[in-house]
Design a protein around this motif. Structure first.
Motif, PDB file in Angstrom:
ATOM      1  N   MET A   1       0.832  -1.207   0.000  1.00  0.00           N
ATOM      2  CA  MET A   1       0.000   0.000   0.000  1.00  0.00           C
ATOM      3  C   MET A   1       0.865   1.255   0.000  1.00  0.00           C
ATOM      4  O   MET A   1       0.597   2.218  -0.716  1.00  0.00           O
ATOM      5  N   ASN A   2       1.955   1.205   0.801  1.00  0.00           N
ATOM      6  CA  ASN A   2       2.856   2.356   0.848  1.00  0.00           C
ATOM      7  C   ASN A   2       3.574   2.582  -0.481  1.00  0.00           C
ATOM      8  O   ASN A   2       4.045   3.679  -0.750  1.00  0.00           O
ATOM      9  N   LEU A   3       3.689   1.519  -1.268  1.00  0.00           N
ATOM     10  CA  LEU A   3       4.283   1.680  -2.604  1.00  0.00           C
ATOM     11  C   LEU A   3       3.280   2.324  -3.559  1.00  0.00           C
ATOM     12  O   LEU A   3       3.594   2.615  -4.706  1.00  0.00           O
ATOM     13  N   GLY A   4       2.044   2.492  -3.079  1.00  0.00           N
ATOM     14  CA  GLY A   4       1.022   3.133  -3.902  1.00  0.00           C
ATOM     15  C   GLY A   4       0.350   2.182  -4.880  1.00  0.00           C
ATOM     16  O   GLY A   4      -0.247   2.608  -5.866  1.00  0.00           O
ATOM     17  N   LEU A   5       0.441   0.872  -4.604  1.00  0.00           N
ATOM     18  CA  LEU A   5      -0.168  -0.095  -5.528  1.00  0.00           C
ATOM     19  C   LEU A   5      -1.692  -0.101  -5.357  1.00  0.00           C
ATOM     20  O   LEU A   5      -2.196   0.145  -4.270  1.00  0.00           O
ATOM     21  N   PRO A   6      -2.419  -0.393  -6.430  1.00  0.00           N
ATOM     22  CA  PRO A   6      -3.883  -0.474  -6.315  1.00  0.00           C
ATOM     23  C   PRO A   6      -4.304  -1.618  -5.379  1.00  0.00           C
ATOM     24  O   PRO A   6      -3.556  -2.585  -5.189  1.00  0.00           O
ATOM     25  N   ALA A   7      -5.523  -1.501  -4.817  1.00  0.00           N
ATOM     26  CA  ALA A   7      -6.002  -2.472  -3.822  1.00  0.00           C
ATOM     27  C   ALA A   7      -5.967  -3.903  -4.359  1.00  0.00           C
ATOM     28  O   ALA A   7      -5.542  -4.825  -3.671  1.00  0.00           O
ATOM     29  N   ARG A   8      -6.404  -4.083  -5.599  1.00  0.00           N
ATOM     30  CA  ARG A   8      -6.464  -5.432  -6.168  1.00  0.00           C
ATOM     31  C   ARG A   8      -5.071  -6.088  -6.181  1.00  0.00           C
ATOM     32  O   ARG A   8      -4.903  -7.244  -5.803  1.00  0.00           O
ATOM     33  N   GLU A   9      -4.064  -5.301  -6.622  1.00  0.00           N
ATOM     34  CA  GLU A   9      -2.687  -5.803  -6.677  1.00  0.00           C
ATOM     35  C   GLU A   9      -2.163  -6.085  -5.264  1.00  0.00           C
ATOM     36  O   GLU A   9      -1.499  -7.087  -5.021  1.00  0.00           O
ATOM     37  N   THR A  10      -2.493  -5.169  -4.340  1.00  0.00           N
ATOM     38  CA  THR A  10      -2.047  -5.349  -2.961  1.00  0.00           C
ATOM     39  C   THR A  10      -2.598  -6.654  -2.386  1.00  0.00           C
ATOM     40  O   THR A  10      -1.856  -7.458  -1.814  1.00  0.00           O
ATOM     41  N   ILE A  11      -3.887  -6.874  -2.582  1.00  0.00           N
ATOM     42  CA  ILE A  11      -4.527  -8.078  -2.030  1.00  0.00           C
ATOM     43  C   ILE A  11      -3.914  -9.333  -2.650  1.00  0.00           C
ATOM     44  O   ILE A  11      -3.606 -10.305  -1.954  1.00  0.00           O
ATOM     45  N   ALA A  12      -3.673  -9.293  -3.955  1.00  0.00           N
ATOM     46  CA  ALA A  12      -3.075 -10.453  -4.630  1.00  0.00           C
ATOM     47  C   ALA A  12      -1.689 -10.740  -4.069  1.00  0.00           C
ATOM     48  O   ALA A  12      -1.323 -11.895  -3.816  1.00  0.00           O
ATOM     49  N   ARG A  13      -0.905  -9.680  -3.826  1.00  0.00           N
ATOM     50  CA  ARG A  13       0.456  -9.868  -3.293  1.00  0.00           C
ATOM     51  C   ARG A  13       0.429 -10.417  -1.875  1.00  0.00           C
ATOM     52  O   ARG A  13       1.262 -11.249  -1.507  1.00  0.00           O
ATOM     53  N   VAL A  14      -0.497  -9.923  -1.057  1.00  0.00           N
ATOM     54  CA  VAL A  14      -0.579 -10.403   0.325  1.00  0.00           C
ATOM     55  C   VAL A  14      -0.942 -11.887   0.331  1.00  0.00           C
ATOM     56  O   VAL A  14      -0.304 -12.693   1.004  1.00  0.00           O
ATOM     57  N   ARG A  15      -1.951 -12.252  -0.471  1.00  0.00           N
ATOM     58  CA  ARG A  15      -2.362 -13.666  -0.533  1.00  0.00           C
ATOM     59  C   ARG A  15      -1.194 -14.533  -0.969  1.00  0.00           C
ATOM     60  O   ARG A  15      -0.957 -15.606  -0.423  1.00  0.00           O
ATOM     61  N   GLU A  16      -0.455 -14.061  -1.973  1.00  0.00           N
ATOM     62  CA  GLU A  16       0.652 -14.874  -2.486  1.00  0.00           C
ATOM     63  C   GLU A  16       1.747 -15.030  -1.436  1.00  0.00           C
ATOM     64  O   GLU A  16       2.275 -16.114  -1.234  1.00  0.00           O
ATOM     65  N   ALA A  17       2.061 -13.930  -0.739  1.00  0.00           N
ATOM     66  CA  ALA A  17       3.128 -13.983   0.270  1.00  0.00           C
ATOM     67  C   ALA A  17       2.738 -14.918   1.417  1.00  0.00           C
ATOM     68  O   ALA A  17       3.555 -15.720   1.890  1.00  0.00           O
ATOM     69  N   LEU A  18       1.491 -14.836   1.854  1.00  0.00           N
ATOM     70  CA  LEU A  18       1.038 -15.707   2.945  1.00  0.00           C
ATOM     71  C   LEU A  18       1.063 -17.172   2.493  1.00  0.00           C
ATOM     72  O   LEU A  18       1.454 -18.059   3.250  1.00  0.00           O
ATOM     73  N   ALA A  19       0.655 -17.395   1.229  1.00  0.00           N
ATOM     74  CA  ALA A  19       0.604 -18.765   0.722  1.00  0.00           C
ATOM     75  C   ALA A  19       2.004 -19.365   0.589  1.00  0.00           C
ATOM     76  O   ALA A  19       2.229 -20.530   0.928  1.00  0.00           O
ATOM     77  N   ARG A  20       2.964 -18.551   0.144  1.00  0.00           N
ATOM     78  CA  ARG A  20       4.338 -19.058  -0.013  1.00  0.00           C
ATOM     79  C   ARG A  20       4.883 -19.606   1.293  1.00  0.00           C
ATOM     80  O   ARG A  20       5.669 -20.542   1.323  1.00  0.00           O
ATOM     81  N   LEU A  21       4.525 -18.946   2.381  1.00  0.00           N
ATOM     82  CA  LEU A  21       5.042 -19.354   3.689  1.00  0.00           C
ATOM     83  C   LEU A  21       4.016 -20.193   4.459  1.00  0.00           C
ATOM     84  O   LEU A  21       4.205 -20.502   5.628  1.00  0.00           O
ATOM     85  N   ARG A  22       2.933 -20.540   3.773  1.00  0.00           N
ATOM     86  CA  ARG A  22       1.857 -21.365   4.336  1.00  0.00           C
ATOM     87  C   ARG A  22       1.357 -20.823   5.667  1.00  0.00           C
ATOM     88  O   ARG A  22       1.221 -21.551   6.649  1.00  0.00           O
ATOM     89  N   ILE A  23       1.100 -19.523   5.685  1.00  0.00           N
ATOM     90  CA  ILE A  23       0.553 -18.921   6.904  1.00  0.00           C
ATOM     91  C   ILE A  23      -0.780 -18.233   6.601  1.00  0.00           C
ATOM     92  O   ILE A  23      -1.160 -17.278   7.260  1.00  0.00           O
ATOM     93  N   GLU A  24      -1.498 -18.758   5.605  1.00  0.00           N
ATOM     94  CA  GLU A  24      -2.818 -18.179   5.273  1.00  0.00           C
ATOM     95  C   GLU A  24      -3.721 -18.160   6.505  1.00  0.00           C
ATOM     96  O   GLU A  24      -4.526 -17.253   6.677  1.00  0.00           O
ATOM     97  N   ASP A  25      -3.568 -19.183   7.350  1.00  0.00           N
ATOM     98  CA  ASP A  25      -4.455 -19.292   8.523  1.00  0.00           C
ATOM     99  C   ASP A  25      -4.179 -18.200   9.567  1.00  0.00           C
ATOM    100  O   ASP A  25      -4.970 -18.010  10.482  1.00  0.00           O
ATOM    101  N   LEU A  26      -3.065 -17.473   9.428  1.00  0.00           N
ATOM    102  CA  LEU A  26      -2.791 -16.384  10.382  1.00  0.00           C
ATOM    103  C   LEU A  26      -3.405 -15.058   9.934  1.00  0.00           C
ATOM    104  O   LEU A  26      -3.361 -14.070  10.669  1.00  0.00           O
ATOM    105  N   ALA A  27      -3.991 -15.031   8.737  1.00  0.00           N
ATOM    106  CA  ALA A  27      -4.409 -13.755   8.120  1.00  0.00           C
ATOM    107  C   ALA A  27      -5.261 -12.884   9.040  1.00  0.00           C
ATOM    108  O   ALA A  27      -5.095 -11.671   9.075  1.00  0.00           O
ATOM    109  N   GLY A  28      -6.151 -13.507   9.810  1.00  0.00           N
ATOM    110  CA  GLY A  28      -7.059 -12.717  10.644  1.00  0.00           C
ATOM    111  C   GLY A  28      -6.539 -12.460  12.057  1.00  0.00           C
ATOM    112  O   GLY A  28      -7.200 -11.795  12.861  1.00  0.00           O
ATOM    113  N   ARG A  29      -5.327 -12.962  12.354  1.00  0.00           N
ATOM    114  CA  ARG A  29      -4.808 -12.853  13.728  1.00  0.00           C
ATOM    115  C   ARG A  29      -4.239 -11.467  14.018  1.00  0.00           C
ATOM    116  O   ARG A  29      -3.834 -10.726  13.130  1.00  0.00           O
TER     117      ARG A  29
END
Ligand SMILES: Nc1ncnc2c1ncn2[C@@H]1O[C@H](COP(=O)(O)OP(=O)(O)OP(=O)(O)O)[C@@H](O)[C@H]1O
Ligand SMILES: [Mg+2]
Length: 267
Positions: free
Chosen positions: A111-139
């Protein structure tokens, strides 16, 4: 490409430099390990390599930091942050303190890089998935274990997709599975051209990950070369670094008159 040339750095208020004449080069797609005893100067080299010292921390730097051929002297912190991502030794120091959930925490960088919301969300999902921590998303990021916090800090870094990454003991609090996930994520990044500098006490991890390893002792680089050569160097223990298990095993076999080649180890 990131290059430190003859970098001598003093923390503010200290007469003696914490690091002396450090020259270190990271080519695109290269993973370089940095090892050494406690207080050797590894974290200081990380701070200087990402430009935070002196730009954010203060102090005085002689020598230069160059990124993709451009000198970084005098550049603002936000520009440095776009060029080099860093994960600190203690993930707690890195937490923003303003995000209510892990998802938001990881989203702050993009977000601080000024990326659009859609791109930001896609990047967050991908980063969490790479490290298999999707289940921590709401913590709540403030209520994670040390290892979980470390994975979230690395996910935050991955989501920024910097071309250069500096990691200061990224797996110190991780179990073997977490360490393997981080190693795989780092290998993938390097395969895509990212240059990585990684401070790590786990020689076995460096052995399988780095093309090159540099040794720091008393603020100076005392050895720098191919991983197999450096990790088998007889002086390693004297520099406060435990050799990887295959080297120790080979030495134990050799000491008993057995052929180390049976474990495929460098002598
Ligand atoms: N913020 C600071 N202000 C002043 N001196 C510092 C600061 N941080 C580190 N130092 C000093 O710089 C030297 C190198 O410390 P550094 O933290 O870089 O070592 P390190 O190799 O990362 O050690 P460790 O393995 O314990 O993390 C030490 O003498 C340390 O006391
Ligand atoms: Mg350190």
């Amino acid at each position: 490409m990131l290059e430190l040339r003859d970098a001598t750095y003093r923390y503010a208020g200290y007469a003696n430099p914490a690091i002396h004449d450090v020259s270190l080069r990271l080519d695109d797609g290269e993973i370089v390990g940095l090892v050494g005893a406690n207080e050797a100067g590894k974290s200081t080299i990380c701070l200087v390599a990402c430009g935070l010292a002196p730009a954010s921390v203060g102090g005085g730097l002689e020598g230069s930091l160059t990124i993709d051929g451009e000198p970084m002297k005098g550049r603002p912190v936000h520009e440095l942050a776009e060029r080099v991502g860093i994960a600190f030794q203690d993930p707690a120091t890195q937490r923003s303190g303003i995000a209510a959930t892990v998802f938001e925490e990881v989203a702050l960088g993009p977000m601080n890089l000024g990326l659009p919301a859609r791109e930001t969300i896609a990047r967050v999902r991908e980063a969490l998935a790479r490290l298999r921590i999707e289940d921590l998303a709401g913590r709540d990021p403030a209520r994670l274990s040390g290892g979980q916090g470390q994975l979230v800090a690395i996910a935050s870094l991955l989501a920024m997709r910097p071309r250069h990454i500096v990691l200061d003991e990224p797996t110190a609090q991780l179990d073997p599975e977490g360490t393997r996930l981080v190693a795989t994520a780092l290998r993938d990044l390097a395969a895509g051209g990212t240059a990585l500098l990684i401070v790590e006490h786990k020689a076995d991890l460096l052995d399988g990950l780095c093309g090159r390893v540099a040794v720091v002792a008393e603020g100076r680089i005392v050895a720098d070369g191919p991983t197999a050569t450096i990790l088998a160097d007889e002086r390693l223990a004297g520099w406060g670094v435990e050799p990887p298990s295959r080297v120790r095993l080979a030495r134990a076999l050799a000491a008993r008159g057995l052929d180390p080649a049976v474990v495929g180890a460098a002598s």
